[in-house]
Each structure stands twice: as C-alpha cells, then as structure tokens.
Scaffold this motif. Structure first.
Motif, PDB file in Angstrom:
ATOM      1  N   GLY A 129       0.874  -1.313  -0.019  1.00  0.00           N
ATOM      2  CA  GLY A 129       0.095   0.074  -0.237  1.00  0.00           C
ATOM      3  C   GLY A 129       1.416   1.101   0.171  1.00  0.00           C
ATOM      4  N   PHE A 130       2.036   1.336  -0.235  1.00  0.00           N
ATOM      5  CA  PHE A 130       2.532   2.668  -0.271  1.00  0.00           C
ATOM      6  C   PHE A 130       2.578   3.124  -1.629  1.00  0.00           C
ATOM      7  CE2 PHE A 130       5.771   0.039   2.420  1.00  0.00           C
ATOM      8  CZ  PHE A 130       6.180   1.009   3.505  1.00  0.00           C
ATOM      9  N   GLU A 131       2.072   4.610  -1.556  1.00  0.00           N
ATOM     10  CA  GLU A 131       1.831   5.199  -2.627  1.00  0.00           C
ATOM     11  C   GLU A 131       2.982   6.110  -3.477  1.00  0.00           C
ATOM     12  OE1 GLU A 131      -2.711   6.287  -3.967  1.00  0.00           O
ATOM     13  OE2 GLU A 131      -2.697   5.684  -1.645  1.00  0.00           O
ATOM     14  N   THR A 132       3.898   6.293  -2.771  1.00  0.00           N
ATOM     15  CA  THR A 132       5.368   7.253  -2.732  1.00  0.00           C
ATOM     16  C   THR A 132       6.115   6.983  -1.918  1.00  0.00           C
ATOM     17  OG1 THR A 132       4.205   8.411  -0.299  1.00  0.00           O
ATOM     18  CG2 THR A 132       3.182   9.411  -2.372  1.00  0.00           C
ATOM     19  N   THR A 133       7.403   7.296  -2.794  1.00  0.00           N
ATOM     20  CA  THR A 133       8.758   7.580  -2.721  1.00  0.00           C
ATOM     21  C   THR A 133       9.801   8.734  -2.120  1.00  0.00           C
ATOM     22  OG1 THR A 133      10.273   5.861  -2.582  1.00  0.00           O
ATOM     23  CG2 THR A 133       9.759   6.611  -4.277  1.00  0.00           C
ATOM     24  N   PHE A 134      10.976   8.273  -1.868  1.00  0.00           N
ATOM     25  CA  PHE A 134      11.542   9.601  -2.164  1.00  0.00           C
ATOM     26  C   PHE A 134      13.026   8.778  -2.786  1.00  0.00           C
ATOM     27  CE2 PHE A 134      12.949   9.167   3.295  1.00  0.00           C
ATOM     28  CZ  PHE A 134      13.647   9.626   2.505  1.00  0.00           C
ATOM     29  N   VAL A 135      14.023   9.460  -2.736  1.00  0.00           N
ATOM     30  CA  VAL A 135      15.709   8.615  -3.512  1.00  0.00           C
ATOM     31  C   VAL A 135      16.310   9.591  -3.210  1.00  0.00           C
ATOM     32  CG1 VAL A 135      13.926   7.846  -5.593  1.00  0.00           C
ATOM     33  CG2 VAL A 135      15.338  10.100  -6.320  1.00  0.00           C
ATOM     34  N   ARG A 136      17.455   9.587  -3.073  1.00  0.00           N
ATOM     35  CA  ARG A 136      19.194   9.957  -2.800  1.00  0.00           C
ATOM     36  C   ARG A 136      19.072  10.604  -4.755  1.00  0.00           C
ATOM     37  NH1 ARG A 136      20.202  10.617   1.978  1.00  0.00           N
ATOM     38  NH2 ARG A 136      19.660   8.622   3.203  1.00  0.00           N
ATOM     39  N   VAL A 137      19.030  12.003  -5.301  1.00  0.00           N
ATOM     40  CA  VAL A 137      19.342  11.554  -7.168  1.00  0.00           C
ATOM     41  C   VAL A 137      20.572  11.737  -6.455  1.00  0.00           C
ATOM     42  CG1 VAL A 137      18.028  14.033  -6.219  1.00  0.00           C
ATOM     43  CG2 VAL A 137      19.787  14.118  -5.740  1.00  0.00           C
ATOM     44  N   GLU A 138      22.075  11.126  -6.423  1.00  0.00           N
ATOM     45  CA  GLU A 138      22.970  11.056  -6.543  1.00  0.00           C
ATOM     46  C   GLU A 138      23.182   9.894  -6.401  1.00  0.00           C
ATOM     47  OE1 GLU A 138      26.277  12.814  -5.225  1.00  0.00           O
ATOM     48  OE2 GLU A 138      26.021  15.225  -6.345  1.00  0.00           O
ATOM     49  N   HIS A 139      22.349   8.885  -6.200  1.00  0.00           N
ATOM     50  CA  HIS A 139      22.113   7.513  -5.466  1.00  0.00           C
ATOM     51  C   HIS A 139      22.576   6.747  -7.849  1.00  0.00           C
ATOM     52  CE1 HIS A 139      21.701   3.219  -6.400  1.00  0.00           C
ATOM     53  NE2 HIS A 139      21.419   3.701  -4.930  1.00  0.00           N
ATOM     54  N   PRO A 140      23.679   5.550  -7.207  1.00  0.00           N
ATOM     55  CA  PRO A 140      24.488   5.467  -9.501  1.00  0.00           C
ATOM     56  C   PRO A 140      23.002   4.544  -9.650  1.00  0.00           C
ATOM     57  CG  PRO A 140      24.518   3.827  -7.010  1.00  0.00           C
ATOM     58  CD  PRO A 140      24.352   5.123  -6.436  1.00  0.00           C
ATOM     59  N   LYS A 141      22.064   4.200  -9.209  1.00  0.00           N
ATOM     60  CA  LYS A 141      21.070   3.414  -9.899  1.00  0.00           C
ATOM     61  C   LYS A 141      19.545   4.966  -9.929  1.00  0.00           C
ATOM     62  CE  LYS A 141      21.979  -1.175  -9.336  1.00  0.00           C
ATOM     63  NZ  LYS A 141      21.758  -2.871  -8.761  1.00  0.00           N
ATOM     64  N   PHE A 142      19.568   5.964  -9.197  1.00  0.00           N
ATOM     65  CA  PHE A 142      19.161   7.000  -9.710  1.00  0.00           C
ATOM     66  C   PHE A 142      17.660   6.897 -11.116  1.00  0.00           C
ATOM     67  CE2 PHE A 142      16.901  10.905 -11.007  1.00  0.00           C
ATOM     68  CZ  PHE A 142      16.398  11.762 -10.106  1.00  0.00           C
ATOM     69  N   GLU A 143      18.481   6.642 -12.312  1.00  0.00           N
ATOM     70  CA  GLU A 143      17.726   6.847 -13.128  1.00  0.00           C
ATOM     71  C   GLU A 143      16.785   5.020 -13.469  1.00  0.00           C
ATOM     72  OE1 GLU A 143      17.048   9.294 -15.273  1.00  0.00           O
ATOM     73  OE2 GLU A 143      18.667  11.069 -14.567  1.00  0.00           O
ATOM     74  N   GLU A 144      17.314   4.937 -13.447  1.00  0.00           N
ATOM     75  CA  GLU A 144      16.944   3.035 -13.248  1.00  0.00           C
ATOM     76  C   GLU A 144      15.469   3.209 -12.203  1.00  0.00           C
ATOM     77  OE1 GLU A 144      17.812  -1.441 -12.144  1.00  0.00           O
ATOM     78  OE2 GLU A 144      19.911   0.058 -12.738  1.00  0.00           O
ATOM     79  N   THR A 145      15.455   4.105 -11.209  1.00  0.00           N
ATOM     80  CA  THR A 145      14.986   4.402  -9.944  1.00  0.00           C
ATOM     81  C   THR A 145      14.011   4.725 -10.008  1.00  0.00           C
ATOM     82  OG1 THR A 145      16.411   3.282  -8.326  1.00  0.00           O
ATOM     83  CG2 THR A 145      14.740   4.104  -7.747  1.00  0.00           C
TER      84      THR A 145
END
Length: 261
Positions: A26-42
């Motif tokens: 039931g998780f509808e949202t998230t956040f990401v670390r923009v310098e994570h090496p898999k940012f685009e894939e994520t």
C-alpha cells in the motif's frame, strides 16, 4: 492520508522487488537520493509502477563546505544545482537538503548565504522547492527560513530527540512543512527504525502534523541495516511491518484532524 517509504529502506535489493513490495503493502509514494548510482533506473521503475516520487534528497557528504570560502564550496553548490536539474527533469517537486553535518556546525557566513540564495532561486526557476531538514542546530535553519520565503520545511521526526535534545521544530516552522521523514529511534543514535519499534511519542508526532495544512503523504525514512532490530527479517516481513507502522501513524493524524475540524 497516503503512506510512502524511501527507496532502499531494506538495503540495495533489486529495484523491481522493492517496487513490488511497496505496491503489495500500500505504499503510494517514495523519495530517492538524487546522486544514487541507480537513480535513473529507479525513477523509471517507480514511474512505470505509478508510484509518486514526492521528493529527492540532495547530497550532504560535504555540505559544510557551503559555508566556507573556496572552490570546494562552489563544487558543492554545483552538485546541489545538478540535483535540482534532476528533480526538474523527472517532475520531482521538492529537493530536501541538510544545512550542516556533524559537530560543530559551521558558523553562518556571507558566502554561505550567497550560495543558498543562488540555490533557492535556481530551484524556484526550475519549479523545484528547496526544503531544509532539521538536524542538530536551530540557528542555521531559522536563519534559512528567515532569508528564503519560498523554501519549505522537511520535518525529520526522529532528529529532534537524537540530535536536538528534544527541541521541537514544528511549533516554529510547521507553517512551512512540505515533506516528512518519519522513523523511530531509541534516542541514542539515528537508527531510522519503523514507527512504534522505538521510543518516540507518536501521539505528539501525529497531532503536530494534523495541526498544520499538510496534504502530502506520511513518508517513512528507514534503514533496516542501521540497527540489529531487523537483522533476521526478510524483505517481505520488513515492508509489511513498515506499512503497518506508517498506516497507524497516518490514522492517528486523521484522528487529530477530525478533532480539530
């Protein structure tokens, strides 16, 4: 109230598996670390799944350089501006950043002000709100909110008791709230465990959120590896328990909102 959870909460497990577990619980949202090496894939994976990325988290490994003269500070500003670009390119509306790291914090300086001014104005120009997150020190975040009226507040509920000796930030900056980082701890170190697994008073947390005009999700910021609490857990157990904790807090927020109305 929607619930969300940060990417890689259980560690660097397969992105598609993370997404599946988020949807299942039931998780509808998230956040990401923009310098994570898999940012685009994520970003591709969560967008394909229909999960909303509410914010990006800016790098903070050399954030203190922002307050000092020299090329290192300019390089840090460039990284932050690039973070704004990545958010804009992926329709992420908020970029959360720290203002300092460690003890002691750098003194507030003119060069630091100038760099933050450039950053906030750049974010405004690209449609990305800069959100300052509470850490150890009241002075620098109070200064930033006084100087930058378009900036928002990211309330990290665990940092108050771990880093700030119980100082309460919502009465001061709740009217600027635009993002949450919700987690629990034991008041000893910043372990980012699931709500209700530690010592935080979540009635206070829920009532504080309900007292302001906040329409985004109840966003968890977790790290399964930061303590031994979940050492023998599977990802399936972890995400299920995390969702239960998040939903419980979200329900209490709604309870206090209804009382206010």
């Amino acid at each position: 109230m929607k619930i969300g959870i940060n990417m890689n909460a259980f560690g660097e497990i397969d992105i598609d598996n993370q997404v599946a577990l988020m949807l299942e619980n039931g998780f509808e949202t998230t956040f990401v670390r923009v310098e994570h090496p898999k940012f685009e894939e994520t970003m591709h994976a969560i967008q394909q799944a229909g999960i909303v990325c509410e914010c990006g988290h800016a790098p903070f490994d050399r954030i203190n350089e922002m307050w000092y003269e020299g090329e290192a500070g300019e390089q840090m500003l460039a990284r932050l501006c690039r973070s704004v670009d990545l958010c804009a390119e992926h329709d992420i509306p908020v970029l959360v950043m720290h203002l300092s790291s460690g003890i002691p914090a750098p003194r507030i300086s003119e060069i630091g002000y100038q760099r933050l001014d450039r950053l906030v104005k750049y974010g405004d120009s690209r449609g990305v709100k800069i959100a300052f997150e509470n850490q150890r020190y009241l002075g620098n975040i109070a200064f930033a909110f006084e100087q930058f009226p378009t900036a928002g507040f990211c309330w990290d509920v665990g940092h108050e008791d771990v880093f700030a000796g119980g100082r309460r930030y919502m009465p001061l900056f709740g009217d600027r709230l635009c993002q949450l980082h919700v987690h629990d701890n034991f008041f000893e170190k910043d372990v980012h465990i699931i709500p209700y697994d530690g010592k935080l008073d979540y009635e206070r947390v829920a009532s504080s959120i309900a007292a302001v005009d906040y329409n985004r999700s109840l966003m968890l910021e977790l790290s399964a590896s930061a303590s031994d609490v979940y050492r023998d857990w599977t990802p399936e157990q972890y995400y299920k328990h995390a969702a239960e904790g998040a939903r419980k807090v979200a329900d209490r927020v709604e309870y206090y909102r209804n009382r206010r109305d």
